[in-house]
Design a protein around this motif. Structure first.
Motif, PDB file in Angstrom:
ATOM      1  N   LYS A 227      -7.669  13.189  18.746  1.00  0.00           N
ATOM      2  CA  LYS A 227      -6.770  14.360  18.672  1.00  0.00           C
ATOM      3  C   LYS A 227      -5.714  13.992  17.540  1.00  0.00           C
ATOM      4  CE  LYS A 227      -4.031  17.850  21.112  1.00  0.00           C
ATOM      5  NZ  LYS A 227      -2.610  17.027  21.633  1.00  0.00           N
ATOM      6  N   LEU A 228      -5.394  12.895  17.521  1.00  0.00           N
ATOM      7  CA  LEU A 228      -4.036  12.576  16.626  1.00  0.00           C
ATOM      8  C   LEU A 228      -4.453  12.671  15.270  1.00  0.00           C
ATOM      9  CD1 LEU A 228      -1.258  11.450  16.108  1.00  0.00           C
ATOM     10  CD2 LEU A 228      -2.140   9.100  16.451  1.00  0.00           C
ATOM     11  N   LEU A 229      -5.574  11.963  15.242  1.00  0.00           N
ATOM     12  CA  LEU A 229      -6.339  11.931  13.605  1.00  0.00           C
ATOM     13  C   LEU A 229      -6.495  13.410  12.908  1.00  0.00           C
ATOM     14  CD1 LEU A 229      -8.594   8.742  13.848  1.00  0.00           C
ATOM     15  CD2 LEU A 229      -6.430   8.886  13.095  1.00  0.00           C
ATOM     16  N   GLU A 230      -7.218  14.272  14.026  1.00  0.00           N
ATOM     17  CA  GLU A 230      -7.420  15.664  13.795  1.00  0.00           C
ATOM     18  C   GLU A 230      -6.099  16.207  13.239  1.00  0.00           C
ATOM     19  OE1 GLU A 230      -9.758  17.718  13.202  1.00  0.00           O
ATOM     20  OE2 GLU A 230     -10.935  15.976  13.303  1.00  0.00           O
ATOM     21  N   GLU A 231      -4.913  16.251  13.889  1.00  0.00           N
ATOM     22  CA  GLU A 231      -3.650  16.826  13.658  1.00  0.00           C
ATOM     23  C   GLU A 231      -3.164  16.014  12.481  1.00  0.00           C
ATOM     24  OE1 GLU A 231      -2.006  16.690  18.388  1.00  0.00           O
ATOM     25  OE2 GLU A 231      -1.048  15.824  17.139  1.00  0.00           O
ATOM     26  N   LEU A 232      -3.466  14.807  12.268  1.00  0.00           N
ATOM     27  CA  LEU A 232      -2.867  14.289  10.899  1.00  0.00           C
ATOM     28  C   LEU A 232      -3.818  14.802   9.603  1.00  0.00           C
ATOM     29  CD1 LEU A 232      -2.232  10.407  11.973  1.00  0.00           C
ATOM     30  CD2 LEU A 232      -0.542  12.353  11.543  1.00  0.00           C
ATOM     31  N   LYS A 233      -4.887  14.887   9.918  1.00  0.00           N
ATOM     32  CA  LYS A 233      -5.911  15.304   8.918  1.00  0.00           C
ATOM     33  C   LYS A 233      -5.240  16.826   8.601  1.00  0.00           C
ATOM     34  CE  LYS A 233     -10.533  15.706   9.651  1.00  0.00           C
ATOM     35  NZ  LYS A 233     -11.551  15.522  10.032  1.00  0.00           N
ATOM     36  N   GLY A 234      -5.049  17.697   9.653  1.00  0.00           N
ATOM     37  CA  GLY A 234      -4.479  19.104   9.437  1.00  0.00           C
ATOM     38  C   GLY A 234      -3.222  19.199   8.630  1.00  0.00           C
ATOM     39  N   SER A 235      -2.494  18.388   9.141  1.00  0.00           N
ATOM     40  CA  SER A 235      -1.185  18.435   8.567  1.00  0.00           C
ATOM     41  C   SER A 235      -1.046  17.836   7.016  1.00  0.00           C
ATOM     42  CB  SER A 235       0.022  17.657   9.202  1.00  0.00           C
ATOM     43  OG  SER A 235      -0.185  16.075   9.045  1.00  0.00           O
ATOM     44  N   SER A 236      -2.034  17.023   6.728  1.00  0.00           N
ATOM     45  CA  SER A 236      -1.985  16.445   5.344  1.00  0.00           C
ATOM     46  C   SER A 236      -2.427  17.485   4.074  1.00  0.00           C
ATOM     47  CB  SER A 236      -3.128  15.029   5.190  1.00  0.00           C
ATOM     48  OG  SER A 236      -4.334  15.523   5.390  1.00  0.00           O
ATOM     49  N   LYS A 237      -3.311  18.445   4.810  1.00  0.00           N
ATOM     50  CA  LYS A 237      -3.770  19.404   4.167  1.00  0.00           C
ATOM     51  C   LYS A 237      -2.855  20.620   3.645  1.00  0.00           C
ATOM     52  CE  LYS A 237      -8.591  19.575   5.598  1.00  0.00           C
ATOM     53  NZ  LYS A 237      -9.268  19.869   6.910  1.00  0.00           N
ATOM     54  N   ASN A 238      -1.683  20.635   4.607  1.00  0.00           N
ATOM     55  CA  ASN A 238      -0.684  21.752   4.385  1.00  0.00           C
ATOM     56  C   ASN A 238       0.246  21.330   3.200  1.00  0.00           C
ATOM     57  OD1 ASN A 238      -1.529  23.119   6.457  1.00  0.00           O
ATOM     58  ND2 ASN A 238      -0.350  21.887   7.993  1.00  0.00           N
TER      59      ASN A 238
ATOM     60  N   LYS B 189       0.702  -1.218  -0.031  1.00  0.00           N
ATOM     61  CA  LYS B 189      -0.107  -0.046   0.157  1.00  0.00           C
ATOM     62  C   LYS B 189       0.803   1.390   0.042  1.00  0.00           C
ATOM     63  CE  LYS B 189      -3.884  -2.054   0.062  1.00  0.00           C
ATOM     64  NZ  LYS B 189      -4.774  -2.061  -1.141  1.00  0.00           N
ATOM     65  N   LYS B 190       2.039   1.244   0.607  1.00  0.00           N
ATOM     66  CA  LYS B 190       3.132   2.444   0.593  1.00  0.00           C
ATOM     67  C   LYS B 190       2.357   3.646   1.076  1.00  0.00           C
ATOM     68  CE  LYS B 190       6.110   0.585  -3.223  1.00  0.00           C
ATOM     69  NZ  LYS B 190       6.023  -0.481  -2.581  1.00  0.00           N
ATOM     70  N   PRO B 191       1.787   3.354   2.257  1.00  0.00           N
ATOM     71  CA  PRO B 191       1.105   4.531   2.835  1.00  0.00           C
ATOM     72  C   PRO B 191       2.270   5.698   3.366  1.00  0.00           C
ATOM     73  CG  PRO B 191       1.435   2.977   4.341  1.00  0.00           C
ATOM     74  CD  PRO B 191       1.956   2.360   3.280  1.00  0.00           C
ATOM     75  N   ASN B 192       1.560   7.040   3.246  1.00  0.00           N
ATOM     76  CA  ASN B 192       2.556   7.882   3.768  1.00  0.00           C
ATOM     77  C   ASN B 192       2.247   8.077   5.531  1.00  0.00           C
ATOM     78  OD1 ASN B 192       3.119   9.399   1.624  1.00  0.00           O
ATOM     79  ND2 ASN B 192       1.090  10.100   1.235  1.00  0.00           N
ATOM     80  N   THR B 193       1.168   7.706   6.167  1.00  0.00           N
ATOM     81  CA  THR B 193       1.021   7.562   7.496  1.00  0.00           C
ATOM     82  C   THR B 193       0.409   6.252   7.753  1.00  0.00           C
ATOM     83  OG1 THR B 193       0.450   9.846   7.410  1.00  0.00           O
ATOM     84  CG2 THR B 193      -0.298   8.786   9.339  1.00  0.00           C
ATOM     85  N   VAL B 194       0.933   5.573   9.196  1.00  0.00           N
ATOM     86  CA  VAL B 194       0.289   4.515   9.453  1.00  0.00           C
ATOM     87  C   VAL B 194       0.140   4.674  10.881  1.00  0.00           C
ATOM     88  CG1 VAL B 194       0.609   1.935   9.981  1.00  0.00           C
ATOM     89  CG2 VAL B 194       1.666   3.273   8.149  1.00  0.00           C
TER      90      VAL B 194
END
Ligand SMILES: C[S@@+](CC[C@H](N)C(=O)[O-])C[C@H]1O[C@@H](n2cnc3c(N)ncnc32)[C@H](O)[C@@H]1O
Length: 199
Positions: free
Chosen positions: A188-199, A99-104
């Motif tokens: 909270k972690l998922l929120e942060e990860l969602k935020g950082s993927s938009k940047n 799958k070569k994910p960016n985030t696990v």
């Protein structure tokens, strides 16, 4: 395989937990291999990468720590490493390779056996980061009955170590351990990860 008296007692005491783990180890779903890897030959091919490495020998050696361990959790389960089976670790490895994910995100680092295989796959992919959440139970430390769910079993971290200690040093660069109960820290972690993927 030699059965020590301690193992037999643990088997008897934690019978439902062992039975469930055993059935999962013995019968991984065929559909799973088909859907994720397009068949077992692709899966087996990927596993050659692990066979060329000494990660299994390294982890087995480190896990010897548990041979000397005695004691029980407040819930009455004998202390154990609680690691996933080697096959489950291989499935995690191969899934990440495919799958070569960016985030696990992993919930339940424990001693870090599965964590090591996910990280090894990310390293081979040369991309991606693992966030691994853990609320550890430490050998010899006192806990209340309801600090952990009843079916958790005896998985503990040896005293003096911390969550993910099994992970070899060379795999640490893509790992962030998040301490806390998943139900508390995951949103909270998922929120942060969602935020950082938009940047
Ligand atoms: C069975 S062990 C994980 C094994 C690990 N994946 C491995 O292969 O080495 C489960 C881990 O999850 C931790 N844990 C228990 N309840 C938790 C929770 N609510 N949130 C996060 N971690 C929890 C346990 O203390 C333990 O460290």
């Amino acid at each position: 395989m030699v059965f020590r008296p301690k193992d037999t007692i643990s088997l008897a005491r934690n019978y439902p937990i062992h039975l469930r783990a055993l059935s999962k180890k013995l019968f991984p779903s065929r559909d799973f291999y088909k859907i994720i890897f397009d068949g077992k030959s692709v899966f087996n091919h990927i596993l050659n990468e692990i066979r060329e490495d000494n990660i299994n020998e390294y982890l087995e050696k480190e896990l010897e720590t548990f041979n000397r361990m005695r004691g029980r959790t407040v819930r009455g389960c004998s202390y154990s490493s609680g690691i996933v089976s080697r096959r489950q670790a291989y499935i995690l490895y191969a899934s990440v390779r495919i799958k070569k994910p960016n985030t696990v995100v992993e919930s339940g680092t424990g001693n870090g056996y599965s964590t090591a295989f996910i990280l090894k796959a990310l390293r081979t992919n040369n991309k991606g980061k693992l966030y691994s959440i853990d609320f550890p139970e430490i050998e010899g430390r006192h806990y209340a009955q309801d600090d952990f769910y009843k079916e958790k079993g005896g998985a503990v971290i040896p005293k003096g170590r911390s969550s993910g200690w099994l992970v070899p040093e060379y795999l640490h660069d893509r790992l962030k351990i998040v301490l806390g109960k998943s139900q508390d820290v995951l949103p909270k972690l998922l929120e942060e990860l969602k935020g950082s993927s938009k940047n």
